[in-house]
Enzyme design. Structure first.
Site, PDB file in Angstrom:
ATOM      1  N   CYS A   2       0.845  -1.180   0.000  1.00 27.31           N
ATOM      2  CA  CYS A   2       0.000   0.000   0.000  1.00 27.31           C
ATOM      3  C   CYS A   2       0.884   1.234   0.000  1.00 27.31           C
ATOM      4  O   CYS A   2       2.099   1.152   0.060  1.00 27.31           O
ATOM      5  CB  CYS A   2      -0.894   0.014   1.225  1.00 27.31           C
ATOM      6  SG  CYS A   2      -1.751  -1.533   1.536  1.00 27.31           S
ATOM      7  N   LYS A 609       4.620  -3.269  -7.127  1.00 29.98           N
ATOM      8  CA  LYS A 609       6.047  -3.079  -7.386  1.00 29.98           C
ATOM      9  C   LYS A 609       6.884  -3.456  -6.176  1.00 29.98           C
ATOM     10  O   LYS A 609       7.909  -4.110  -6.295  1.00 29.98           O
ATOM     11  CB  LYS A 609       6.301  -1.615  -7.762  1.00 29.98           C
ATOM     12  CG  LYS A 609       7.754  -1.289  -8.098  1.00 29.98           C
ATOM     13  CD  LYS A 609       8.147  -1.928  -9.405  1.00 29.98           C
ATOM     14  CE  LYS A 609       9.539  -1.522  -9.832  1.00 29.98           C
ATOM     15  NZ  LYS A 609       9.978  -2.273 -11.017  1.00 29.98           N
TER      16      LYS A 609
END
EC number: 2.6.1.16
Length: 614
Positions: A2, A609
């Site tokens: 997040c 990512k």
């Protein structure tokens, strides 16, 4: 996975926070939200969905920007507890809507805390673990504690991993934050101060950052930042180093490319060139020091693409330096391999972000057992750099696309340089041979520019469109070509959502050959060298069973043509270094197939990512 952002200062907070959250989109998310304080009232907006679609602001982004106030926190959520919907999106609040909290990580004892709070009359609206935090703070303040005191008490009760930021209407000039095993940085601005999960979020606003360490609490005001030890509350601000980030914020822009991934593929010549130029002296000194130690083995630990780079490094280190190397998936290292680690062990951990949870856990296990640890990362000041004995950097610049490209080739460049220097100091190659290897590596950027020429790229783009509907792909290779095949398969499955598997070509007869039939695409990595003849036989083998064969081969290779439907030519390079060149056409193939299938290659579904939870 997040993203957290906070700002307090002289400007309106919401637009700054939203812009920063957009710069964190590469981390992956399924919902977003912002909370601000204005004139003693908490304003909050959140929902499932994206902040941008096709590069344009969504309705959600536009609504978040309108929130008033000079202080606020924001969040992009990747669901771990509870479905991706408005109710579960962050920020979360207390019963009175006075406290707002955003959180990255996993609170392992949240059910126990929730039951305790419900018994005291607290009402919960979501299924998330995070929501216990504002209620814990609220309970503390009910009992007479200040916002700060209640926040500290709440943090001390949490088990698991977290980066947390909180604001409260009763103290509307401060953001409180804490960190344990989830990244968090403070940014020092001219007209306010910032919090963020990653430096790129705030880079256009400031290049002065302070990485926060585990077990620290941060007090952020518009004109002051204090950092405290969470247990003793000792002020450690003076001990923290302010880092100046040299990165050009324009690297966060697409600069005319349709996607970040294509831009980053084309940045590989410069990424490799910079890594070889800037890092060589460090790697030479490190090799000399390591050879002087009494080490018996080297473990490389990594995840995903970094794992494949580790496999490429294994071949180079064993072939050149004759030193044994095992490459272990980081999440598996802790369960078995750790038992073999001692003070005579080297552990090289590869993490593009420097924040990968499983890789950090492997480093901590290795440190606890007395190993000498080395990190290879792209991010200066990341957590991993502060937990190892030696650091190697890739100088690739920020990489935004979820699928790694330029950091992969830069990782190989760094580790090939280290392998050559280890071989030199072990006496396995002469000084003259070492310099010849370095000279070849220095030519790699030019080789990559050839691979990325428009003529070659156009051929691959056509191929991607032609075969976009083929549902099952196989990638095969031998020796150093096998990790190239693995990386090619990973790229294809990541961004095209087509099934792809990689196998050592010698394993075809042991099962995979049963799946080869008419029209099944097989991508063969056929670098020249000791395994070439056997690789050619494997290509004939799948071709005889009807496979559509796409071969990546040396530009001078004439034999492969008659056995392949398509040949992608690359410049000549030594077999030991071949992955750094042979992988790039496979990146392009995956990219163009993704685009042909109508998929955004920068943000593939379900992937992030930076994987900061285990």
């Amino acid at each position: 996975m997040c993203g957290i952002v906070g700002y307090t200062g002289e400007r309106d907070a919401a637009p700054i926070i939203v812009d920063s959250l957009v710069r964190l989109e590469y981390r992956g998310y399924d919902s977003a939200g912002v909370a601000t304080i204005h004139e003693g009232r908490l304003y909050l907006e959140k929902d499932a969905g994206k902040l941008t679609e096709g590069g344009e602001p969504t309705k959600l982004q536009r609504s978040l920007r309108k929130l008033p106030g000079k202080i606020g926190i924001g969040h992009t959520r990747w669901a771990t507890h509870g479905d991706p919907n408005r109710r579960n999106a962050h920020p979360h609040t207390d019963c009175r809507d006075e406290i707002a909290v955003v959180h990255n990580g996993i609170i392992e004892n949240f059910m126990q805390l929730r039951e305790e709070l419900e018994d005291k009359g607290h009402r919960f609206d979501s299924e998330t673990d995070t929501e216990v935090v504002p209620h814990l703070i609220e309970q503390g303040m009910k009992e007479g504690k200040s916002f700060f005191e209640a926040f500290v008490e709440a943090v001390r009760r949490l088990e698991g991993s977290y980066a947390i930021a909180a604001i409260c209407t009763r103290e509307p000039d401060v953001i409180l934050a804490a960190r344990k095993e989830s990244p968090l940085v403070v940014g020092l601005g001219d007209d306010g101060n910032f919090l963020a999960s990653d430096i790129p979020a705030i880079l256009p606003e400031t290049n002065r950052v302070i990485p926060i360490d585990d077990g620290e609490i941060v007090v952020v005001k518009r004109d002051e930042v204090r950092i405290l030890d969470a247990e003793t509350l000792e002020d450690v601000t003076e001990e923290k180093e302010v880092q100046i980030v040299e990165e050009d914020p324009h690297t966060l822009e697409r600069r005319g490319y349709p996607h970040f991934m294509l831009k980053e593929i084309h940045e590989q010549p410069e990424a490799v060139r910079n890594t070889l130029r800037i890092e060589r002296e460090n790697l030479m000194e490190m090799a000399e020091e390591l050879v002087g130690g009494d080490y018996t083995k080297l473990y490389i630990v990594a995840c995903g693409t970094s794992y494949h780079a580790g496999l490429g490094a294994k071949y180079a280190t064993e072939l050149l330096a004759k030193f044994p190397v095992d490459v272990v998936i980081a999440s598996e290292f802790r369960y078995v391999t750790k038992e073999l680690v001692d003070e005579n062990t080297l552990v090289l951990a590869i993490s593009q972000s420097g924040e990968t949870a499983d890789t950090l856990a492997a480093v901590r296990e290795a440190n606890a057992r007395g190993a000498t640890t080395i990190a290879l990362t792209n991010v200066v000041g990341s957590t991993i750099t502060r937990e190892v004995d030696h650091v190697m950097y890739t100088h690739a610049g920020f990489e935004k696309a979820v699928a790694a490209t330029k950091t992969y080739t830069a990782q190989l460049a760094a580790m090939y340089t280290l392998a050559v220097e280890l071989a030199r100091h072990f006496g396995e190659i002469t000084n003259k041979e070492a310099e010849e290897y370095h000279a070849e590596l220095n030519k790699v950027p030019e080789m990559l520019e050839e691979v990325l020429s428009w003529e070659r790229e156009r051929e691959i783009a056509v191929m991607g469109g032609r075969y976009k509907e083929r549902p099952n792909w196989f990638f095969i290779g031998r020796g150093p070509g096998y990790p190239t095949a693995m990386e090619g398969a990973l790229k294809l499955k990541e961004i095209t959502y087509q099934h792809a598997e990689a196998y050592p070509a010698g394993e075809l007869k042991h099962g995979p050959l049963a799946l080869i039939e008419e029209g099944v695409p097989v991508v063969a990595v056929a670098q020249p060298g000791g395994v070439y003849e056997k690789m050619l036989a494997n290509i004939e083998e799948v071709k005889a069973r009807g496979a559509t064969v796409i071969t990546v081969a040396d530009e001078k290779d004439e034999a492969v043509e008659e056995h392949s439907d398509h040949v992608i030519r690359v410049p000549s390079i030594s077999e030991v270094f071949s992955p750094i060149v042979y992988t790039v056409p496979l990146q392009l193939l995956a990219y163009y197939m993704s685009v042909a299938r109508g998929i955004d290659p920068d943000y593939p579904r379900n992937l992030a990512k930076s994987v900061t939870v285990e």
